[in-house]
Design an enzyme around this catalytic site. Sequence first.
Site, mmCIF file in Angstrom:
data_model
loop_
_atom_site.group_PDB
_atom_site.id
_atom_site.type_symbol
_atom_site.label_atom_id
_atom_site.label_comp_id
_atom_site.label_asym_id
_atom_site.label_seq_id
_atom_site.Cartn_x
_atom_site.Cartn_y
_atom_site.Cartn_z
ATOM 1 N N LYS A 82 0.848 -1.204 0.000
ATOM 2 C CA LYS A 82 0.000 0.000 0.000
ATOM 3 C C LYS A 82 0.879 1.247 0.000
ATOM 4 O O LYS A 82 1.943 1.271 0.649
ATOM 5 C CB LYS A 82 -0.876 -0.056 1.253
ATOM 6 C CG LYS A 82 -1.874 1.069 1.440
ATOM 7 C CD LYS A 82 -2.665 0.796 2.717
ATOM 8 C CE LYS A 82 -3.778 1.800 2.953
ATOM 9 N NZ LYS A 82 -4.563 1.450 4.165
ATOM 10 N N SER A 158 -9.201 1.276 3.541
ATOM 11 C CA SER A 158 -8.440 2.106 2.622
ATOM 12 C C SER A 158 -7.372 1.333 1.840
ATOM 13 O O SER A 158 -6.732 1.900 0.954
ATOM 14 C CB SER A 158 -7.763 3.234 3.412
ATOM 15 O OG SER A 158 -6.858 2.704 4.389
ATOM 16 N N SER A 182 -9.487 -1.154 7.302
ATOM 17 C CA SER A 182 -8.839 -0.932 6.019
ATOM 18 C C SER A 182 -8.171 -2.131 5.363
ATOM 19 O O SER A 182 -7.794 -2.052 4.195
ATOM 20 C CB SER A 182 -7.809 0.191 6.160
ATOM 21 O OG SER A 182 -8.462 1.398 6.448
#
Length: 452
Positions: A82, A158, A182
């Site tokens: 990420k 996320s 997330s």
Amino acid sequence: MTSSSPLPAAPSLRDLSLAIRSGELSPIEHVRDVLDRLRADDHNAVVTLDEEGALRQAAALTEELAAGTWRGPLHGVAVGVKDLFDVIGLPTRAGSNVLADAPPATTEGPVVTRLREAGAVIVGKLHTHEFAYGPSGDVSASGPARNPHDPERITGGSSSGSAVAVAAGHLPLTLGTDTGASVRTPAALCGVIGLKPTLGRLSTEGVFPLSETCDHVGLLTGDPHSAGVAWDVLSRADGTGGGIQLPGVSGVRVGVLPDPYWQAADPVINAGVAAAVERLQKGGAHVVEVRTPMIDELAATYSEIVGAEAYATHADRLAQRHDDYQPFTAQRLEALADQPARAYVDALRARRRLSAAFRVSCDAAGVDVLVLATTRLRATPIGERKVEIDGEAVPVWSSLLALTQPFNLTGWPAVSVPGAVSDGGMPLGVQIVGVRLEERGVLRVASALTRS
């Protein structure tokens, strides 16, 4: 809801490792194939590819194998992270124009270092909801990530790109972060495995923060065994990751949560959870109810804590580069400017007290794990903030957070696994939360569910 045609399965770490170690597949061949796939991805999963660095690392690992050196099950395996993680040589932009001019990182945290030491090849950075401050994955400087099952629907966030890259079959393993949802929410909405370890078990050093007291580093894979392999590699750095080993689920005490707070808005999700519990019972698990009279008050502390800590991180940047934030992110942060310090401290104290009360309820029932839905909704159309179910308007963001955020407050390990979808529509997630069981234990229960 409709789902696209079946997606290619994410590569299994077991199969990849066997192929690479035997010489059937070289790290160079594997990494080239992954880079080709990521370059052609049309789900907006990828932020930055490090093609030159990845191929150079793959060549070195291929030479190591030829010389008889094997670093373990991640040797030569392509991994994505990420875009909150610092990776040497790549900028960290966190899905925001605020960091559009960020220079390449010169250091990286222990989790990324551990991957490299284990022989993993970090091929690039993956899409994130801006600054990880949202559960939908459709607010970012690069636009929304798109669900591989239906590109008009959200991925969840996320760790949006991390889930997409696994769900689309591009990567066997990705890293994400989980502050309230997330890792688990995008795993649920995209139909993959998402593990949030125990709070503090994996270092958050070298990761852009959202909420220091709730942030977790987590991982996403296509199957529980791959998650277990990755967990063993990542946790070995500090000697953790033991957990309770069990033969299947025979004798495991599974807690179910009948209070209204824990019910999904989508009846198909509730049916999927019920089917999962029934499977575990058939496997020999004992099912007991756990009442949670503290849950509404505990859940209410989440927004106070995360909001205060997020605002503290962004206050200076917000003042200096307001227009570089996505408008929705800026509005959320600005609303926190006048939050009194007392509200934050009171929320921290309530969190400790109510988390302890939650533990007492679970211990009184003698449960090893809790089994519940991961989200109250399945993937919704991109940009929608409310959807209608049975004539009722249901808020999207809170529905994506409500069932996961309590376990960022308690810090207990949790994994989302794909559940049975009775209407042929979008994926749903079943969440397994460790009470007495640690990471390997919840993954063992996850494996029993996916095998059945």
